[in-house]
Design a protein around this motif. Structure first.
Motif: not given
Length: 201
Positions: A22-31, A64-68, A94-100, A46-50
């Motif tokens: 939802l964050q990724a695709y709803i404008p002004m929510v995830g980005y 993190g993989l999903l975010w990437g 796109a993926i490695v930093p998010r997983v980390m 924030l979601t990945v850290i939590i």
């Protein structure tokens, strides 16, 4: 792990995974786009850290993989700025930093000061995980960009070359890095404590 604990983990990873989409695709929510043609400030970290704090290494890495993957898909389908269009079509960037991000958050919360389990100690670790997790993403994106695009530096930052690309990117993304780190440090302990408290009930 008890059956109840497994059910809790499955439920939380499902909820957080759905939230990332939802964050990724709803404008002004995830980005959050502050300036036109400028990389958006992310809240998805924030979601990945939590997830890393509550679910540990596996949950943090999976989220993190999903975010990437959503970053990679968005770069091909709905990029909002030139930097996203250019950089995040590269699967490594796109993926490695998010997983980390998820792995680093899990490590900080679960491995640092393991004997300190007071509420204050947990809060400090959550703040640290939030800040360092956010910076992990930014610094790894910059690092991989420098490694992979140094020879094409001018395509990313006008006037850049192989020797100064990293510094120019750090300067350009400083606003994003500070905002994301502050969000991580403030929001992570609030939501993290709530989810951990729910888990103990």
């Amino acid at each position: 792990m008890t059956q109840r604990g497994k059910a809790y983990n499955i439920a939380i990873i499902g909820i957080l995974g759905a939230l990332i989409i939802l964050q990724a695709y709803i404008p002004m929510v995830g980005y959050v786009q502050i300036f036109p043609a400028w990389p958006a400030i992310s809240t998805i970290h924030l979601t990945v850290i939590i997830g890393g704090i509550v679910l540990g290494y596996g949950g943090g890495a999976s989220l993190g993989l999903l975010w990437g993957l959503t970053s990679l898909i968005r770069a091909y389908t709905s990029a909002t700025d030139p930097v996203t269009l250019l950089l995040f079509r590269n699967p490594i960037i796109a993926i490695v930093p998010r997983v980390m991000v998820g792995l680093v958050a899990a490590f900080i919360f679960h491995q640092l000061f393991k004997k300190k389990q007071t509420p204050l100690a947990q809060t400090v670790k959550m703040v640290f995980a939030g800040v360092v997790g956010a910076l992990t993403n930014t610094l790894l994106v910059i690092g991989f960009t420098w490694l992979m695009f140094a020879s094409k530096a001018a395509q990313i930052v006008p006037g850049a070359d192989a020797t100064n690309l990293g510094w120019l990117l750090m300067t350009a993304l400083a606003i994003n890095a500070v905002a994301e780190a502050l969000l991580g440090g403030i929001v992570t302990p609030i939501l993290g404590h709530a989810l951990l408290r729910f888990r103990r009930k």
